[in-house]
Design a protein around this motif. Sequence first.
Motif, short mmCIF file in Angstrom:
data_model
loop_
_atom_site.label_atom_id
_atom_site.label_comp_id
_atom_site.label_asym_id
_atom_site.label_seq_id
_atom_site.Cartn_x
_atom_site.Cartn_y
_atom_site.Cartn_z
N ASN A 170 -5.68 0.10 4.21
CA ASN A 170 -4.80 0.74 3.25
C ASN A 170 -5.60 1.11 1.99
O ASN A 170 -6.00 0.25 1.21
CB ASN A 170 -3.63 -0.20 2.90
N LEU A 212 2.55 -3.10 4.09
CA LEU A 212 1.49 -4.11 4.05
C LEU A 212 1.80 -5.34 4.91
O LEU A 212 1.27 -6.41 4.66
CB LEU A 212 1.24 -4.54 2.59
N THR A 261 -8.67 -4.51 4.86
CA THR A 261 -7.51 -3.63 4.98
C THR A 261 -7.94 -2.19 5.13
O THR A 261 -8.98 -1.79 4.61
CB THR A 261 -6.57 -3.78 3.76
N GLN A 315 -6.83 -1.08 -1.28
CA GLN A 315 -8.26 -1.24 -1.54
C GLN A 315 -8.58 -0.88 -2.99
O GLN A 315 -9.30 -1.63 -3.68
CB GLN A 315 -9.08 -0.33 -0.62
N GLU A 324 -1.34 -7.08 6.26
CA GLU A 324 -2.09 -7.75 5.20
C GLU A 324 -1.36 -9.00 4.73
O GLU A 324 -1.97 -10.02 4.45
CB GLU A 324 -2.33 -6.79 4.03
#
Length: 73
Positions: free
Chosen positions: A23, A64, A21, A27, A67
């Motif tokens: 983001n 997200l 990711t 993380q 993800e």
Amino acid sequence: MLDKNHRRWKELATGTFSLATDNFGLQMFLTRSISRFSKPQPPGELEKTAAEIHSFFIKYERLLAREISLISK
């Protein structure tokens, strides 16, 4: 979105499922969760952490989306 009790949330918490990711917030959140399980934890901690991760994804579902599609495969 995967059910709150789906095994993928526990895999994310322990690092057995690696999620790529960009983001930064995600993380950091996952790194904190994974590092928690580098040493033994009390019973129920994995379920609690998996629920926290699920809640994070619910809260930031719009941000997200990529993800979520990766973990739902």
